[in-house]
Design a protein around this motif. Structure first.
Motif, short mmCIF file in Angstrom:
data_model
loop_
_atom_site.label_atom_id
_atom_site.label_comp_id
_atom_site.label_asym_id
_atom_site.label_seq_id
_atom_site.Cartn_x
_atom_site.Cartn_y
_atom_site.Cartn_z
N GLY A 138 -10.55 8.72 -8.43
CA GLY A 138 -11.98 8.83 -8.36
C GLY A 138 -12.66 9.50 -7.21
N GLY A 139 -12.28 9.23 -6.13
CA GLY A 139 -13.35 9.70 -4.76
C GLY A 139 -14.75 8.60 -4.79
N ARG A 140 -15.22 8.64 -4.44
CA ARG A 140 -16.56 8.55 -4.27
C ARG A 140 -17.22 7.07 -5.91
N ASP A 141 -16.71 8.49 -6.53
CA ASP A 141 -17.47 7.83 -8.14
C ASP A 141 -16.55 6.81 -8.54
N GLY A 142 -15.21 6.82 -7.94
CA GLY A 142 -14.83 5.67 -8.51
C GLY A 142 -15.15 4.03 -7.75
N ARG A 143 -14.72 3.00 -8.71
CA ARG A 143 -14.75 1.90 -8.81
C ARG A 143 -13.71 0.82 -7.91
N LEU A 144 -14.83 0.68 -6.80
CA LEU A 144 -14.30 -0.34 -5.20
C LEU A 144 -13.77 -1.37 -6.29
N GLY A 145 -13.05 -1.84 -4.74
CA GLY A 145 -12.20 -3.04 -5.48
C GLY A 145 -12.20 -4.35 -4.46
N VAL A 146 -11.23 -5.33 -4.55
CA VAL A 146 -11.95 -6.27 -3.66
C VAL A 146 -12.16 -6.17 -2.70
N SER A 147 -12.78 -7.45 -1.59
CA SER A 147 -12.95 -7.18 -0.64
C SER A 147 -12.01 -8.10 0.11
N VAL A 148 -11.37 -6.91 1.38
CA VAL A 148 -10.27 -7.90 1.93
C VAL A 148 -10.84 -7.95 3.56
N ARG A 149 -10.53 -9.44 4.18
CA ARG A 149 -11.34 -9.44 5.19
C ARG A 149 -10.35 -8.86 6.40
N HIS A 150 -9.72 -8.57 7.21
CA HIS A 150 -8.94 -8.20 8.44
C HIS A 150 -9.23 -8.49 9.62
#
Length: 201
Positions: free
Chosen positions: A53-65
């Protein structure tokens, strides 16, 4: 050293050569930075991804690298990618003509003190193929002042469907520490999710 407010102004160059496309990201930096001190510390970034969905989609969980210290001197070679597990700077490597980037877009964000300097990168990419469906992943790199490429984010595996725009992928990253202020270029590489073969950049 924190990376708050290290990136400023973006220039996106989209050059098509046959079926391949290249993306160049530039940012102008804060003069008060101390690149020597920052170059020695581990780099930390936090990413969230939108798989559909591009930028209209839902952000997933944050992942720290956490990555090794920023490589700033030497040729523009790529270190081993955390996803590929091997050195991706292979001279004989060639792009696969059946894959290309149709579009790429970058938005900078997080200018805490409103001085025009940012530490966040919102990267949208749309990769295409002649095949009906292929599982792939992408790795994103930054190069400081024309130095070596340093990985800063990698996608999860995702599927691209022929030349559809419905498979746009977004990586939203905050560069938390270890990124000296300066002029940065951005590179995206696409790999086959099954065998790790390089496909396009």
């Amino acid at each position: 050293m924190s990376t708050r407010n290290v990136l400023r102004k973006i220039s996106l160059l989209y050059a098509a050569s046959g079926l391949a496309a290249a993306l160049l990201f530039s940012a102008t930096a804060s003069a008060e930075a101390e690149p020597t001190a920052a170059a020695a510390e581990k780099r930390i970034s936090v990413s969230r991804q939108i798989k559909r969905g591009g930028r209209d989609g839902r952000l997933g969980v944050s992942v720290r690298h956490e990555f090794d210290a920023m490589q700033t001197a030497g040729a523009r070679e790529r270190p081993a990618s955390s996803k590929t597990g091997s050195d991706s700077a292979v001279a004989a490597r060639a792009a696969d003509a059946d894959f290309w980037f149709y579009d790429a877009d970058v938005i900078l964000f997080s200018d805490i003190d409103n001085d025009g300097y940012y530490h966040g990168i919102d990267l949208l990419l749309d990769a295409d193929t002649y095949f009906d469906a292929v599982d792939v992943y992408a790795v994103a790199y930054l190069s400081l002042e024309g130095g070596p490429w340093n990985e800063y984010a990698a996608t999860d595996d995702f599927t691209i469907f022929s030349a559809s725009s419905d498979d746009e992928y977004v990586i939203v990253t905050e560069l938390e520490s270890g990124y000296p202020a300066g002029s940065y270029d951005l590179l995206i590489e696409l790999y086959d999710a099954i065998d790790g073969a390089f496909l396009a950049e």
